[in-house]
Design an enzyme around this catalytic site. Sequence first.
Site, mmCIF file in Angstrom:
data_model
loop_
_atom_site.group_PDB
_atom_site.id
_atom_site.type_symbol
_atom_site.label_atom_id
_atom_site.label_comp_id
_atom_site.label_asym_id
_atom_site.label_seq_id
_atom_site.Cartn_x
_atom_site.Cartn_y
_atom_site.Cartn_z
ATOM 1 N N HIS A 189 -2.558 5.084 1.799
ATOM 2 C CA HIS A 189 -3.307 6.041 2.618
ATOM 3 C C HIS A 189 -3.301 7.401 1.936
ATOM 4 O O HIS A 189 -2.241 7.917 1.607
ATOM 5 C CB HIS A 189 -2.681 6.165 4.008
ATOM 6 C CG HIS A 189 -2.602 4.864 4.750
ATOM 7 N ND1 HIS A 189 -1.696 3.888 4.418
ATOM 8 C CD2 HIS A 189 -3.323 4.393 5.798
ATOM 9 C CE1 HIS A 189 -1.867 2.853 5.227
ATOM 10 N NE2 HIS A 189 -2.847 3.133 6.067
ATOM 11 N N LYS A 242 -4.985 -3.028 1.701
ATOM 12 C CA LYS A 242 -5.580 -2.033 2.602
ATOM 13 C C LYS A 242 -5.549 -0.653 1.953
ATOM 14 O O LYS A 242 -4.517 -0.240 1.433
ATOM 15 C CB LYS A 242 -4.815 -1.982 3.926
ATOM 16 C CG LYS A 242 -5.311 -0.882 4.880
ATOM 17 C CD LYS A 242 -4.352 -0.677 6.051
ATOM 18 C CE LYS A 242 -4.815 0.486 6.924
ATOM 19 N NZ LYS A 242 -3.802 0.859 7.938
#
Length: 254
Positions: free
Chosen positions: A144, A171
């Site tokens: 992230h 992800k």
Amino acid sequence: MKRIVQVKNVKIGEGIPKICVPIVGATSKEILDEAEKLKELTLDIVEWRVDFYEEVFDIEKVKDTLSKLTTTLNEVPLIFTFRNKIEGGEREIPIEYYLKLNLEVAKTKLVDLIDVELFIGDDLVKEIVEVAHDNDVKVIISNHDFFKTPCKEEIISRLIKMIQLNGDLPKIAVMPQCEIDVLTLLYATNEVKHKYPNNSIITMSMSGRGIISRIAGEIFGSCLTFGAAKKASAPGQIGVEELNSVLKVLHENI
């Protein structure tokens, strides 16, 4: 053939993108109350953001709350996530405890997926992945960036690295500074979708500017999206019922 990641009765990577809703309670009571309310919503997966939990440094209390949470959720799959502050989480913990926490939780077999941050280092990621898989727990390897959107090549490189580390679901979430950044994320997602068709991936561009990435996953190649039931765990999350409606419209017209 596209890799489908099945957790309980949910097939991630097949058909319409699946909806995950985070639980961000600070106390065991808040967590379980949130879980009860989620039963009223149309969702596929729940994520317990344990970095919000005030007793996170007590593994036995984590396990106890986890046991109660899985009982409450019943057949709804659960992701266990400690998000470090540097990647947008609520708090920071020593890397030794991060490792211990994830390994201990994997061994309980009470969770369906564990989220592991890519940048803790290859060796630690591999150790958690191995133990998780030994206990029939799937692994999301994540990254992230709450400050910027890396270039397309860097986004692709990170996703490929996650695949190489044997993650079940790579992800990446990035912060756009302009509209072109959103297109960069979508372009990278689509390229990985076509170059690595056997792997399901999760991608998103955060904030309101990146909202298109949260609803267009079926077109560009992201298999899971995050919606908010109450407090959003990341900027740009859409209410889960609105998200359901939009995903359905897109799915029926693709």
